[in-house]
Design an enzyme around this catalytic site. Structure first.
Site, PDB file in Angstrom:
ATOM      1  N   SER A 103      -8.092  11.710 -15.940  1.00 18.20           N
ATOM      2  CA  SER A 103      -7.759  13.002 -16.554  1.00 18.20           C
ATOM      3  C   SER A 103      -6.553  12.837 -17.355  1.00 18.20           C
ATOM      4  O   SER A 103      -6.518  12.432 -18.467  1.00 18.20           O
ATOM      5  CB  SER A 103      -7.741  14.138 -15.111  1.00 18.20           C
ATOM      6  OG  SER A 103      -7.501  15.427 -15.760  1.00 18.20           O
ATOM      7  N   ASP A 158     -18.565  18.713 -16.085  1.00 15.55           N
ATOM      8  CA  ASP A 158     -17.172  18.851 -16.053  1.00 15.55           C
ATOM      9  C   ASP A 158     -16.668  20.054 -16.664  1.00 15.55           C
ATOM     10  O   ASP A 158     -16.899  20.251 -17.838  1.00 15.55           O
ATOM     11  CB  ASP A 158     -16.474  17.620 -16.717  1.00 15.55           C
ATOM     12  CG  ASP A 158     -14.878  17.588 -16.547  1.00 15.55           C
ATOM     13  OD1 ASP A 158     -14.263  18.552 -16.707  1.00 15.55           O
ATOM     14  OD2 ASP A 158     -14.420  16.301 -16.685  1.00 15.55           O
ATOM     15  N   HIS A 189     -15.220  17.575 -12.436  1.00 15.15           N
ATOM     16  CA  HIS A 189     -13.878  16.698 -12.873  1.00 15.15           C
ATOM     17  C   HIS A 189     -13.337  15.981 -12.095  1.00 15.15           C
ATOM     18  O   HIS A 189     -12.703  14.931 -12.650  1.00 15.15           O
ATOM     19  CB  HIS A 189     -12.895  17.803 -13.407  1.00 15.15           C
ATOM     20  CG  HIS A 189     -11.849  17.344 -14.328  1.00 15.15           C
ATOM     21  ND1 HIS A 189     -11.930  17.125 -15.682  1.00 15.15           N
ATOM     22  CD2 HIS A 189     -10.418  17.304 -14.202  1.00 15.15           C
ATOM     23  CE1 HIS A 189     -10.874  16.414 -15.998  1.00 15.15           C
ATOM     24  NE2 HIS A 189      -9.915  16.672 -15.301  1.00 15.15           N
TER      25      HIS A 189
HETATM   26  C1  MLT Z   1      -4.936  17.332 -20.174  1.00 15.20           C
HETATM   27  O1  MLT Z   1      -4.262  18.201 -20.022  1.00 15.20           O
HETATM   28  O2  MLT Z   1      -4.584  16.108 -20.348  1.00 15.20           O
HETATM   29  C2  MLT Z   1      -6.592  17.679 -19.659  1.00 15.20           C
HETATM   30  O3  MLT Z   1      -6.761  19.056 -19.941  1.00 15.20           O
HETATM   31  C3  MLT Z   1      -6.696  17.309 -18.198  1.00 15.20           C
HETATM   32  C4  MLT Z   1      -5.899  17.819 -16.998  1.00 15.20           C
HETATM   33  O4  MLT Z   1      -4.789  17.356 -16.874  1.00 15.20           O
HETATM   34  O5  MLT Z   1      -6.179  18.907 -16.603  1.00 15.20           O
END
Ligand code: MLT
Length: 211
Positions: A103, A158, A189
């Site tokens: 992520s 996701d 996700h």
């Molecule tokens: C991010 O902010 O890098 C993406 O939205 C993934 C997350 O951290 O939720």
């Protein structure tokens, strides 16, 4: 050394590539140690904690909203992380690592690949997005990822990463010369067992090629 709180676990098998573990929003340096051990049991593990806080939750760069990034900060923090990895390699005596990012951690790993390709030997990007809207311009020259192996694992359902976005990231990395293996899993996700299984077999094939 550039100041990142981190954990380091030495290698148990000198032939396995070191892993740079990069957690998601709200995680820390302990989060992905178990995943790293499952993916590549003999590897040295270097696991920093993101230095940006969003309502108390560690991250690797600032965002303006979910999926909307402060790209100035992405660039600055990716370079900072690159320096940390370079310093840690000297301190611990390890080779260039393969990043394993989830992520937000996958997004900073993708930025690092585009901005400082030499820092990483490759990357496993779990639920990653395009980190910089104009990556070649951000780097001023076209990034050269010649032959760098990248495993991109996306979730079909996701809610954070649209399919078009991960396809764009795949194209961006491939156009820069990376050897990208992109798989879309029956997942959201969050990580699934399939991520672990695929990452594990991908890393053994990368090791076999490097040997
Ligand atoms: C991010 O902010 O890098 C993406 O939205 C993934 C997350 O951290 O939720």
């Amino acid at each position: 050394m550039t100041d990142f709180i981190h954990r380091y676990e030495p290698a148990r098998d000198a032939g396995s590539p070191p892993l740079l573990l990069l957690h998601g929003t709200g995680g820390d340096e302990n989060d992905l140690l178990g995943l790293g051990q499952m993916i590549s049991p003999g590897s040295a593990l270097l696991s920093p904690r993101g230095r940006v806080l969003e309502h108390g939750m560690p991250r690797f760069f600032r965002r303006l909203a979910e999926g909307v990034f402060d790209e100035e900060d992405v660039r600055r923090r990716a370079l900072e992380l690159g320096e940390f990895v370079t310093d840690a390699r000297t301190q611990y005596g390890v080779a260039a690592p393969v990043a394993v990012g989830f992520s937000n951690g996958a997004n900073i790993a993708a930025a690092l690949l585009l901005l400082k390709p030499d820092v990483l030997a490759g990357a496993i990007l779990l639920r990653a997005m395009v980190p910089l809207s104009d990556a070649p311009k951000a780097n001023l020259v076209k990034p050269n990822l010649a032959g760098k192996p990248v495993l991109l694992l996306s979730g079909q359902a996701d809610p954070i990463v649209p399919a078009s976005n991960s396809a764009k990231l795949e194209a961006l990395l491939s156009e820069a010369g990376a050897r990208v293996d992109h798989k879309v899993l029956l997942a959201g996700h969050q990580l699934s067992q399939a991520d672990v299984t695929l990452a594990r077999s991908w890393i053994s094939s990368v090791e076999a090629k490097a040997a």
